[in-house]
Design a protein around this motif. Structure first.
Motif, PDB file in Angstrom:
ATOM      1  N   MET A  31       0.605  -1.387   0.143  1.00 47.46           N
ATOM      2  CA  MET A  31      -0.028  -0.320  -0.040  1.00 47.46           C
ATOM      3  C   MET A  31       0.945   1.346   0.036  1.00 47.46           C
ATOM      4  O   MET A  31       0.165   2.940   0.013  1.00 47.46           O
ATOM      5  N   ALA A  32       2.368   0.982   0.051  1.00 48.61           N
ATOM      6  CA  ALA A  32       2.274   2.696   0.092  1.00 48.61           C
ATOM      7  C   ALA A  32       3.000   3.171  -0.827  1.00 48.61           C
ATOM      8  O   ALA A  32       2.449   4.598  -0.954  1.00 48.61           O
ATOM      9  N   VAL A  99      12.765   2.720  13.185  1.00 48.85           N
ATOM     10  CA  VAL A  99      13.683   3.047  12.441  1.00 48.85           C
ATOM     11  C   VAL A  99      13.459   3.317  10.955  1.00 48.85           C
ATOM     12  O   VAL A  99      13.978   3.704  10.670  1.00 48.85           O
ATOM     13  N   GLY A 100      11.855   2.561  10.973  1.00 49.38           N
ATOM     14  CA  GLY A 100      11.435   2.551   9.363  1.00 49.38           C
ATOM     15  C   GLY A 100      12.255   2.426   8.760  1.00 49.38           C
ATOM     16  O   GLY A 100      12.245   2.656   7.181  1.00 49.38           O
ATOM     17  N   ILE A 240       5.676   2.378   5.826  1.00 49.03           N
ATOM     18  CA  ILE A 240       4.730   3.067   4.746  1.00 49.03           C
ATOM     19  C   ILE A 240       5.517   4.416   4.492  1.00 49.03           C
ATOM     20  O   ILE A 240       5.355   4.489   3.389  1.00 49.03           O
ATOM     21  N   ARG A 241       5.794   5.118   5.317  1.00 50.91           N
ATOM     22  CA  ARG A 241       6.171   6.367   4.871  1.00 50.91           C
ATOM     23  C   ARG A 241       7.088   6.071   4.405  1.00 50.91           C
ATOM     24  O   ARG A 241       7.877   7.272   2.945  1.00 50.91           O
ATOM     25  N   THR A 242       8.872   5.932   4.588  1.00 50.50           N
ATOM     26  CA  THR A 242      10.054   4.707   4.009  1.00 50.50           C
ATOM     27  C   THR A 242       9.803   5.044   1.962  1.00 50.50           C
ATOM     28  O   THR A 242      10.057   5.201   1.511  1.00 50.50           O
ATOM     29  N   MET A 243       8.476   3.593   2.116  1.00 53.96           N
ATOM     30  CA  MET A 243       8.532   2.947   1.165  1.00 53.96           C
ATOM     31  C   MET A 243       8.054   4.436   0.203  1.00 53.96           C
ATOM     32  O   MET A 243       7.941   3.912  -1.143  1.00 53.96           O
ATOM     33  N   THR A 361      -2.375  10.012   9.769  1.00 48.15           N
ATOM     34  CA  THR A 361      -2.917  11.536   9.439  1.00 48.15           C
ATOM     35  C   THR A 361      -2.154  12.109   9.078  1.00 48.15           C
ATOM     36  O   THR A 361      -2.113  13.543   8.887  1.00 48.15           O
ATOM     37  N   ASN A 362       0.033  12.028   8.953  1.00 43.05           N
ATOM     38  CA  ASN A 362       1.014  12.232   9.167  1.00 43.05           C
ATOM     39  C   ASN A 362       1.545  11.372   7.795  1.00 43.05           C
ATOM     40  O   ASN A 362       2.590  11.717   7.643  1.00 43.05           O
ATOM     41  N   VAL A 363       1.437  10.778   7.228  1.00 46.99           N
ATOM     42  CA  VAL A 363       2.534   9.839   6.780  1.00 46.99           C
ATOM     43  C   VAL A 363       2.250   9.633   5.236  1.00 46.99           C
ATOM     44  O   VAL A 363       3.574   9.540   4.940  1.00 46.99           O
ATOM     45  N   ALA A 364       2.060  10.681   5.016  1.00 43.51           N
ATOM     46  CA  ALA A 364       1.641  10.857   3.437  1.00 43.51           C
ATOM     47  C   ALA A 364       2.922  12.118   3.275  1.00 43.51           C
ATOM     48  O   ALA A 364       2.833  13.345   1.986  1.00 43.51           O
ATOM     49  N   ASP A 365       2.809  13.008   4.355  1.00 41.92           N
ATOM     50  CA  ASP A 365       3.635  14.115   4.640  1.00 41.92           C
ATOM     51  C   ASP A 365       5.239  13.979   4.189  1.00 41.92           C
ATOM     52  O   ASP A 365       5.838  13.175   4.573  1.00 41.92           O
ATOM     53  N   ASP A 366       4.997  15.229   3.063  1.00 38.37           N
ATOM     54  CA  ASP A 366       6.531  15.347   2.092  1.00 38.37           C
ATOM     55  C   ASP A 366       7.943  15.225   3.567  1.00 38.37           C
ATOM     56  O   ASP A 366       9.017  14.705   3.626  1.00 38.37           O
TER      57      ASP A 366
END
Length: 424
Positions: A31-32, A99-100, A240-243, A361-366
Motif C-alpha cells: 500500500m505504500a 527506525v522505519g 509505509i512513509r519510507t517506501m 494522518t501524517n504518513v504521506a507528509d513530505d
C-alpha cells in the motif's frame, strides 16, 4: 488440540504475535505507493490490504511446507528452539519498524530459526541446500528481477501514454494502482502468512501433535490469516512513509508498474514454494519504477541503509535467536526469563516510537522531523533531475520547476531569487 502442552501453547501464541508484527511491518509492501500517489486514503488502503491478506492465506500451503519441513532437520528439534527463533524474529521486526526500515520479516524468522537450531543441535541441524536454493538465491534474484521488470514496465507505460492527456491517464492509472495493490496484498497473504503456518506446524510436529510432513491444520491456517490481517489493518505507518516517500517520488504510472511487477514475482515464487522476502521484492520494484521515469531519481542514502538492514537481518536475528535458545535450554526458568525479555524489549521499542509518532494522518507528509522522507536528494540525484527532461506528455509540477531553478545559477547580470539560493 488436547495434546498441546503449556510450552507448546506459548510457542503458538508467540508465533501468532510474530505474524501480527509481520502484518504491520509489511503493509508497506502493498500500500505504500498507493497511499503516496493518493490513489487510496491511508485507512481505506490498509483495510483493503488486511482483507486480501486474509484471503491469500487460504490459497496455498507450499511455502508453509518449506518452513515446516525444509530448513532444519526435525529429528531432535525441541519446542524451545522454535520459541527462541520467534523471539529473535519479533525483536528484529520491531527494531527495524522503529527506525522505519523495510527489512525482511521472512529473513528475520529464518535467521532466528537457524541461530536457535545451531545453538541447540549444531550446524548439522541445518539443511544447507534448502537455505541456499529457497532463501539466499531468491533473496538476491527476486528484488533484481522485480526492479528490472518495474523499470521496463514504467518506460513502456510512459511510451504508450506519451500522446494522451496526462490528467486522464493519471486517473486511469490510479484505478489500476488499486487493482495492482490488491494483487500484491493477495500475494503477500499467499507467501508471508504461510511462514507462520509453517512455524506453528513445525512446533506441532516437534511436540508430537502432528506427524512429520503433515500439512497445516485448518485452525492453524485460519489463526495465521487472522493475525496477519489484524497487523496489516493497524498499518506500519513508519515503513509505509519510507517506501512511499523516502525511496523515490512516484507518479501513478510508476506506482502501477511497481505493484504489478512485485505481485507477479511474489505469486510466481509462492507457486513453486520459494519463501522470498516480499519486502525486498516490493522495494526493488519501487526503485526500478523510480529509475524507469525520465528525470526520476532514487534516494540512495535511504536505499543504502535499507540494503544494510537486509544484510544484517539473517545474522542479527540469528544471534538473538541463539542467545534466546541458550536461555531456554536451561529449563523452565530460562523460558520465563526469555519471555520476560521479549515483553520488556517490545515495550521499550513501543515507548521509543511514541517520541516521533507516525500514523494515517501524517504518513504521506513530505517532511516529518527525522524521517527518511525529509532527506535531501543528494548532489548526484539533484543534478540528474535538473538536466533530464520529464517524459513526453507528463505534467511538469511546481516542484520540478523549483528544482531546476535551485540547481541552475542565475545568468550574469540578473538577480537571483533571494528566497532560494542556488545549490552547489
Amino acid at each position: 488440540m488436547e495434546h498441546i502442552t503449556l510450552l507448546l501453547g506459548i510457542v503458538i501464541v508467540t508465533a501468532l504475535v510474530f505474524d501480527f508484527t509481520n502484518g504491520f511491518h509489511d503493509t508497506a509492501n502493498a500500500m505504500a505507493t498507493t497511499i503516496s500517489t493518493g490513489a487510496l486514503k491511508p485507512k481505506t488502503a490498509v483495510a483493503m490490504s488486511a482483507v486480501l491478506n486474509l484471503v491469500g492465506a487460504f490459497l496455498s500451503v507450499e511455502v508453509a511446507k518449506t518452513i515446516s519441513g525444509g530448513i532444519v532437520n526435525e529429528d531432535g528439534l525441541k519446542t524451545e528452539v522454535i520459541f527462541a527463533a520467534l523471539v529473535g524474529a519479533i525483536l528484529w521486526n520491531l527494531l527495524t519498524w522503529l527506525v522505519g526500515l523495510p527489512s525482511s520479516s521472512s529473513h528475520a524468522l529464518f535467521g532466528g530459526l537457524i541461530g536457535a537450531a545451531v545453538m541447540s543441535m549444531g550446524w548439522s541441524s541445518i539443511n544447507g541446500g534448502t537455505v541456499v536454493t529457497k532463501i539466499l538465491i531468491p533473496a538476491i534474484a527476486a528484488p533484481l528481477v522485480a526492479g528490472i521488470a518495474a523499470t521496463l514496465a514504467t518506460r513502456l507505460t510512459y511510451r504508450i501514454g506519451r500522446n494522451t492527456d496526462t490528467k486522464a491517464t493519471a486517473k486511469g492509472y490510479r484505478a489500476g494502482q488499486i487493482a495492482s495493490a490488491g494483487l500484491v496484498s493477495l500475494a503477500h497473504g499467499t507467501n508471508d502468512a504461510q511462514k507462520t503456518m509453517g512455524i506453528i506446524t513445525l512446533a506441532l510436529i516437534t511436540g508430537g501433535v502432528l506427524n512429520p510432513g503433515a500439512n497445516p491444520p485448518m485452525w492453524v491456517i485460519v489463526s495465521a490469516g487472522i493475525a496477519i490481517a489484524l497487523g496489516t489493518y493497524l498499518g506500519g505507518w513508519r515503513i509505509i512513509r519510507t517506501m512511499g516517500k523516502g525511496l523515490t517520488d512516484l507518479a501513478p504510472q510508476q506506482g502501477f508498474a511497481a505493484q504489478t511487477s512485485a505481485a507477479t514475482a511474489i505469486l510466481a515464487s509462492s507457486h513453486i514454494g520459494f519463501s522470498l522476502s516480499t519486502t525486498q521484492v516490493c522495494s526493488g520494484a519501487v526503485m526500478g519504477a523510480g529509475l524507469g521515469r525520465k528525470g526520476g531519481v532514487v534516494r540512495w542514502s535511504t536505499a543504502t541503509r535499507m540494503f544494510i538492514a537486509w544484510g544484517l537481518t539473517l545474522p542479527a536475528a540469528g544471534l538473538v535467536g541463539a542467545g534466546a535458545e541458550f536461555l531456554t535450554k536451561q529449563g523452565p526458568w530460562g523460558v520465563a526469563v526469555t519471555a520476560a525479555l521479549l515483553v520488556t524489549g517490545s515495550a521499550v521499542i513501543w515507548m521509543l516510537s511514541r517520541r516521533n509518532a507516525v500514523d494515517h494522518t501524517n504518513v504521506a507528509d513530505d517532511e516529518i522531523g527525522g524521517s527518511p522522507a525529509a532527506e535531501p536528494a543528494g548532489v548526484v540525484t539533484t543534478a540528474i533531475a535538473a538536466v533530464t527532461p520529464p517524459p513526453t506528455g507528463s505534467a511538469v509540477t511546481t516542484s520540478d520547476v523549483d528544482l531546476v531553478k535551485a540547481t541552475i545559477p542565475a545568468p550574469t547580470g540578473t538577480v537571483a531569487d533571494p528566497a532560494r539560493p542556488a545549490t552547489v
